[in-house]
Write a protein that holds these residues in place. Structure first.
Motif, mmCIF file in Angstrom:
data_model
loop_
_atom_site.group_PDB
_atom_site.id
_atom_site.type_symbol
_atom_site.label_atom_id
_atom_site.label_comp_id
_atom_site.label_asym_id
_atom_site.label_seq_id
_atom_site.Cartn_x
_atom_site.Cartn_y
_atom_site.Cartn_z
ATOM 1 N N THR A 62 13.523 -66.906 -29.445
ATOM 2 C CA THR A 62 11.752 -66.499 -29.136
ATOM 3 C C THR A 62 12.102 -65.075 -28.375
ATOM 4 O O THR A 62 13.172 -64.650 -28.026
ATOM 5 N N TYR A 63 11.099 -64.301 -29.070
ATOM 6 C CA TYR A 63 10.579 -63.402 -28.485
ATOM 7 C C TYR A 63 9.645 -63.151 -27.259
ATOM 8 O O TYR A 63 8.556 -63.752 -27.610
ATOM 9 N N LYS A 64 9.743 -62.694 -26.140
ATOM 10 C CA LYS A 64 8.837 -63.064 -25.114
ATOM 11 C C LYS A 64 7.484 -62.401 -25.294
ATOM 12 O O LYS A 64 6.690 -62.768 -25.802
ATOM 13 N N THR A 65 7.397 -61.042 -25.075
ATOM 14 C CA THR A 65 6.155 -60.244 -25.106
ATOM 15 C C THR A 65 6.231 -59.679 -26.226
ATOM 16 O O THR A 65 7.018 -58.564 -26.482
ATOM 17 N N THR A 66 5.134 -59.775 -27.368
ATOM 18 C CA THR A 66 5.203 -59.112 -28.751
ATOM 19 C C THR A 66 3.969 -58.821 -29.020
ATOM 20 O O THR A 66 2.854 -59.424 -28.422
ATOM 21 N N MET A 67 3.737 -57.786 -29.825
ATOM 22 C CA MET A 67 2.406 -57.680 -30.391
ATOM 23 C C MET A 67 2.450 -57.732 -31.984
ATOM 24 O O MET A 67 3.617 -57.193 -32.290
ATOM 25 N N THR A 68 1.592 -57.938 -32.757
ATOM 26 C CA THR A 68 1.530 -57.594 -34.224
ATOM 27 C C THR A 68 0.460 -56.715 -34.609
ATOM 28 O O THR A 68 -0.382 -56.818 -34.129
ATOM 29 N N ILE A 69 0.867 -55.902 -35.596
ATOM 30 C CA ILE A 69 -0.009 -55.055 -36.315
ATOM 31 C C ILE A 69 0.379 -55.100 -37.723
ATOM 32 O O ILE A 69 1.550 -55.094 -38.245
ATOM 33 N N LYS A 70 -0.688 -55.086 -38.780
ATOM 34 C CA LYS A 70 -0.378 -55.014 -40.253
ATOM 35 C C LYS A 70 -0.767 -53.582 -40.551
ATOM 36 O O LYS A 70 -1.597 -52.902 -40.381
ATOM 37 N N ILE A 71 0.408 -53.174 -41.383
ATOM 38 C CA ILE A 71 0.492 -51.833 -41.795
ATOM 39 C C ILE A 71 0.728 -52.133 -43.440
ATOM 40 O O ILE A 71 1.501 -52.827 -43.906
ATOM 41 N N SER A 72 -0.021 -50.974 -44.192
ATOM 42 C CA SER A 72 0.170 -50.773 -45.752
ATOM 43 C C SER A 72 0.516 -49.437 -45.956
ATOM 44 O O SER A 72 -0.143 -48.583 -45.434
ATOM 45 N N ILE A 73 1.716 -49.504 -46.575
ATOM 46 C CA ILE A 73 2.236 -48.033 -47.021
ATOM 47 C C ILE A 73 2.286 -47.925 -48.554
ATOM 48 O O ILE A 73 2.870 -48.881 -49.179
ATOM 49 N N VAL A 74 1.513 -47.044 -49.008
ATOM 50 C CA VAL A 74 1.228 -46.803 -50.418
ATOM 51 C C VAL A 74 1.516 -45.522 -50.961
ATOM 52 O O VAL A 74 1.234 -44.361 -50.283
ATOM 53 N N ASN A 75 2.562 -45.432 -52.092
ATOM 54 C CA ASN A 75 2.870 -44.210 -52.630
ATOM 55 C C ASN A 75 2.017 -44.023 -53.957
ATOM 56 O O ASN A 75 2.472 -44.202 -55.059
ATOM 57 N N PRO A 76 0.941 -43.346 -53.932
ATOM 58 C CA PRO A 76 0.135 -43.087 -55.113
ATOM 59 C C PRO A 76 0.909 -42.081 -56.187
ATOM 60 O O PRO A 76 -0.066 -41.744 -57.117
ATOM 61 N N SER A 77 1.743 -41.283 -55.695
ATOM 62 C CA SER A 77 2.203 -40.140 -56.524
ATOM 63 C C SER A 77 3.184 -40.771 -57.642
ATOM 64 O O SER A 77 3.619 -41.815 -57.538
ATOM 65 N N PRO A 78 3.233 -40.000 -58.794
ATOM 66 C CA PRO A 78 4.007 -40.343 -59.728
ATOM 67 C C PRO A 78 5.716 -40.486 -59.571
ATOM 68 O O PRO A 78 6.266 -41.108 -60.477
#
Length: 133
Positions: free
Chosen positions: A60-76
């Motif tokens: 297990t990992y004791k003290t943790t936090m979670t965040i959701k990240i979305s990375i999008v490359n709209p360039s060609p």
């Protein structure tokens, strides 16, 4: 006066065409990246994030936090290298975070417990490695 303008344009036609093509290619091949993230960081339960080690025992990992990240490359074009980092914006000191390559086990499935009363388990989508911006 008009004759001088036309003479200038004709004398510099190749340069003007080259300039137009360069500006078009610069505009067409521009690179950008869009990053969206969850506004609130979720603080997990103590031991709420775990992984199975090589012997199928829970680590297990004791003290943790979670965040959701979305990375999008709209360039060609593909952007081959960017750095994903977690840091304190006040001190600019990096904070360690979990990536697929930092897991020391062969079973790289990371599980999150959301509710201890009515246990709900979710498999986390962990990035392959630190990416580079």
């Amino acid at each position: 006066m008009l004759k001088i303008a036309w003479e200038y344009i004709l004398a510099n036609l190749i340069a003007l065409i080259s300039l137009a093509i360069s500006i078009y290619n610069l505009w067409k091949n521009r690179k950008n990246i869009t990053v969206t993230y969850q506004e609130n960081i979720e603080i997990n339960f103590i031991d709420g994030i775990f992984v199975f080690d090589s012997n199928n025992e829970i680590e297990t990992y004791k003290t943790t936090m979670t965040i959701k990240i979305s990375i999008v490359n709209p360039s060609p074009n593909d952007i081959g290298f960017f750095d994903l980092r977690v840091f304190d914006p006040v001190t600019n000191i990096n904070i360690p975070f979990l990536t697929y390559r930092t897991l020391p086990f062969t079973n790289k499935t990371v599980i999150r417990i959301v509710d201890y009363k009515n246990p709900k388990y979710y498999e986390l989508d962990i990035p392959q490695r630190k990416l580079c911006f």
